[in-house]
Scaffold this motif. Structure first.
Motif, PDB file in Angstrom:
ATOM      1  N   TYR A 128      19.451 -44.404 -19.582  1.00  0.00           N
ATOM      2  CA  TYR A 128      19.200 -43.371 -19.592  1.00  0.00           C
ATOM      3  C   TYR A 128      19.310 -41.894 -18.872  1.00  0.00           C
ATOM      4  CZ  TYR A 128      14.661 -45.369 -21.144  1.00  0.00           C
ATOM      5  OH  TYR A 128      13.572 -46.319 -22.067  1.00  0.00           O
ATOM      6  N   GLU A 129      19.773 -42.293 -17.595  1.00  0.00           N
ATOM      7  CA  GLU A 129      20.517 -40.616 -17.205  1.00  0.00           C
ATOM      8  C   GLU A 129      22.043 -40.253 -18.144  1.00  0.00           C
ATOM      9  OE1 GLU A 129      23.541 -38.906 -15.521  1.00  0.00           O
ATOM     10  OE2 GLU A 129      24.104 -40.664 -15.487  1.00  0.00           O
ATOM     11  N   ARG A 130      22.412 -41.242 -18.378  1.00  0.00           N
ATOM     12  CA  ARG A 130      23.699 -41.211 -19.458  1.00  0.00           C
ATOM     13  C   ARG A 130      23.583 -40.737 -20.392  1.00  0.00           C
ATOM     14  NH1 ARG A 130      27.096 -45.748 -15.931  1.00  0.00           N
ATOM     15  NH2 ARG A 130      26.463 -44.509 -13.833  1.00  0.00           N
ATOM     16  N   VAL A 131      22.780 -40.761 -21.418  1.00  0.00           N
ATOM     17  CA  VAL A 131      21.983 -40.650 -22.903  1.00  0.00           C
ATOM     18  C   VAL A 131      21.962 -39.519 -22.539  1.00  0.00           C
ATOM     19  CG1 VAL A 131      21.919 -43.284 -23.987  1.00  0.00           C
ATOM     20  CG2 VAL A 131      19.570 -41.865 -23.142  1.00  0.00           C
ATOM     21  N   GLY A 132      21.031 -38.746 -21.909  1.00  0.00           N
ATOM     22  CA  GLY A 132      20.825 -37.785 -21.557  1.00  0.00           C
ATOM     23  C   GLY A 132      19.621 -37.622 -21.686  1.00  0.00           C
ATOM     24  N   PHE A 133      18.111 -38.259 -21.520  1.00  0.00           N
ATOM     25  CA  PHE A 133      17.461 -38.373 -21.708  1.00  0.00           C
ATOM     26  C   PHE A 133      16.574 -37.064 -19.864  1.00  0.00           C
ATOM     27  CE2 PHE A 133      16.306 -42.052 -24.005  1.00  0.00           C
ATOM     28  CZ  PHE A 133      16.317 -41.776 -24.878  1.00  0.00           C
ATOM     29  N   VAL A 134      15.711 -36.511 -19.868  1.00  0.00           N
ATOM     30  CA  VAL A 134      15.061 -35.725 -19.084  1.00  0.00           C
ATOM     31  C   VAL A 134      14.601 -36.839 -18.323  1.00  0.00           C
ATOM     32  CG1 VAL A 134      14.088 -34.030 -18.252  1.00  0.00           C
ATOM     33  CG2 VAL A 134      16.198 -33.804 -20.323  1.00  0.00           C
ATOM     34  N   PRO A 135      14.920 -36.388 -16.830  1.00  0.00           N
ATOM     35  CA  PRO A 135      13.499 -37.951 -15.943  1.00  0.00           C
ATOM     36  C   PRO A 135      12.777 -36.968 -16.219  1.00  0.00           C
ATOM     37  CG  PRO A 135      15.737 -36.469 -14.961  1.00  0.00           C
ATOM     38  CD  PRO A 135      15.734 -36.009 -16.403  1.00  0.00           C
ATOM     39  N   PRO A 136      11.520 -38.025 -16.002  1.00  0.00           N
ATOM     40  CA  PRO A 136       9.750 -37.356 -15.449  1.00  0.00           C
ATOM     41  C   PRO A 136      10.478 -36.880 -14.499  1.00  0.00           C
ATOM     42  CG  PRO A 136       9.579 -39.825 -15.649  1.00  0.00           C
ATOM     43  CD  PRO A 136      11.061 -39.103 -15.607  1.00  0.00           C
ATOM     44  N   ALA A 137       9.507 -34.695 -13.707  1.00  0.00           N
ATOM     45  CA  ALA A 137       9.355 -34.993 -12.661  1.00  0.00           C
ATOM     46  C   ALA A 137       8.627 -35.446 -12.138  1.00  0.00           C
ATOM     47  CB  ALA A 137       8.498 -33.708 -12.858  1.00  0.00           C
TER      48      ALA A 137
END
Ligand code: TYM
Length: 332
Positions: free
Chosen positions: A323-332
Motif C-alpha cells: 500500500y505504501e509503495r503504490v501510493g495509498f495514504v495510510p489512515p490517520a
C-alpha cells in the motif's frame, strides 16, 4: 528458514488421490526444513456457484484432511483464506497489474469457461489467478508445492511479482514452483490420458480419500488397462499401467523399476489386486483420523484460529509495504 506456501480448494467432499500425491504429501514432507503456510482456498471456491452449507462443511473437512495427511499445526500455519482479508486486498492490486489478454490466456480459465460458455462464467473465475498470485506473494515464499496443472498460474505469479518490483520497488520474492516429476500429474483411472479431477473425472476414474475403502479397491481393480499384457512403464503406449505403477510407487516408496521387476511374467490383474490392497491400507487410517477430527471440532477450530494469527503477522506487513509503495495514504 525459507517459507513454503500452498492452498487447496474445498470444492469436494474429499480430496482425491491426485490432490494428495500431487500436492498435500509434499506439504507434509517440506515442514521439516521450511516455514510452512497452508490454507483452504474458500474464496477460490466461490468462483463457481457453491451451496453455502456445503461450502462450510467442505472447508472443515478439507482442513481435517490436512491434519490427517500429516500437516502438523505445531510446525505449520494452517488457515482459511477468507479469515485473512489481506488476500482479497492484495488481489485487487494484482488485478490492476495484469493485462486483460494475459489473464485470458490462462488455460484453466479457458477450459472452465468453455464448459458453461464464456457468458456463464463469473468475473471471479477470470480473476482467479490474480487472487492466487496474491495468496502466494503475501507470504514471500521460496517454494510453492503444487501439481502440474498449477504451473501456469505460478508463472503468472512470478511475472506479476517482477512487474511490481520493477514498477515500484523490490517487494516480492519470486517464488519457485515445487513440482515433483513422479507425481505431478495423476491420471483418471477410466481415462488415463486425462488428469484425475474433481470436476471432470467420472466417479469410476477418481479415488476419493474419504470414500469407503472397499469402493476405492473396486475402482483400482476396474481401472482401464492397455492392450498387451506386459507390466512396463510406458506413458505412450501404456498410459493405464503407467498410471497404476506411478501410484503404486508413490504409496509404497518402491521405485517403478523395482515394481516392473517384481511383476515380470505376471498379469495386469495381479498388479491391480495388489495396488487395491495398498490403497486400502493407506486410506483406512487417513479416514479414521479425519472423521475423529470432525467429530469434535474444538481442536480443529483452534488450529485454524492459531494458523490465521500466524498468517496475519506476515500478511499485514506485506500488505502495508504494498500500500505504501503504490501510493495509498495510510489512515490517520
Ligand atoms: P486444487 O484445489 O484444484 O488442487 C489442490 C492441489 O492438488 C493438485 N492436483 C493434482 N496433482 C496431481 N495430479 C492430479 N490429478 C491433480 N489434481 C489436482 C493441484 O495441482 C493443487 O496443487 N488454484 C489452486 C488452489 C490455490 C493455490 C493458491 C495453490 C489457491 N491459491 C496458492 C497454491 C498457492 C487449486 O485450485 O488447486
Amino acid at each position: 528458514r525459507p517459507r513454503v506456501l500452498s492452498g487447496i480448494q474445498p470444492t469436494a467432499d474429499s480430496y482425491h488421490l491426485g490432490n494428495y500425491l500431487g500436492a498435500v504429501r509434499q506439504w507434509d514432507a517440506l515442514q521439516a526444513d521450511y516455514e510452512p503456510f497452508f490454507f483452504i482456498a474458500d474464496q477460490h471456491a466461490i468462483t463457481v456457484e457453491q451451496d453455502p452449507k456445503v461450502l462450510r462443511r467442505r472447508t472443515l473437512v478439507a482442513a481435517a484432511q490436512l491434519l490427517a495427511a500429516g500437516v502438523d499445526p505445531e510446525r505449520s500455519a494452517i488457515f482459511v483464506q477468507s479469515h485473512l482479508p489481506e488476500h482479497a486486498q492484495l488481489a485487487w492490486v494484482m488485478e490492476c497489474l495484469t493485462g486483460f489478454g494475459e489473464a485470458r490466456r490462462m488455460t484453466q480459465f479457458k477450459d472452465k469457461s468453455a464448459k458453461g460458455g464464456e457468458g456463464a462464467s463469473s468475473v471471479g473465475l477470470f480473476a482467479y489467478p490474480m487472487l492466487m498470485a496474491a495468496d502466494i506473494l503475501l507470504y514471500r515464499p521460496a517454494y510453492v508445492p503444487v501439481g502440474e496443472d498449477q504451473r501456469q498460474h505460478l508463472e503468472l505469479t512470478r511475472d506479476l511479482a517482477q512487474r511490481f518490483n520493477s514498477r515500484y520497488k523490490k517487494t516480492f520474492r519470486l517464488p519457485e514452483p515445487y513440482i515433483l516429476k513422479e507425481t505431478a500429474k495423476i491420471y483418471d483411472l477410466q481415462d488415463p490420458t486425462s488428469k484425475m479431477s474433481k470436476s471432470a473425472s467420472s466417479p469410476g476414474g477418481i479415488i476419493e480419500m474419504l470414500d469407503d475403502p472397499k469402493v476405492s479397491a473396486k475402482k483400482i481393480r476396474s481401472a482401464v488397462t492397455d492392450s498387451g499384457s506386459e507390466i512396463r512403464f510406458d506413458e505412450e503406449s501404456k498410459p493405464g499401467i503407467s498410471n497404476l505403477l506411478r501410484i503404486y510407487s508413490a504409496l509404497t516408496g518402491s521405485t517403478v523399476e523395482k515394481l516392473e521387476g517384481e511383476y515380470v511374467g505376471r498379469g495386469y490383474g495381479d498388479l491391480k489386486k495388489d495396488l487395491a490392497e495398498v490403497v486400502v491400507d493407506f486410506v483406512t487410517p487417513f479416514r479414521t483420523t479425519t472423521f475423529e477430527l470432525l467429530d469434535d471440532q474444538t481442536h480443529l477450530m483452534s488450529v485454524l484460529e492459531k494458523g490465521a494469527e500466524q498468517a496475519r503477522e506476515v500478511a499485514t506487513r506485506t500488505l502495508a509495504d504494498v500500500y505504501e509503495r503504490v501510493g495509498f495514504v495510510p489512515p490517520a
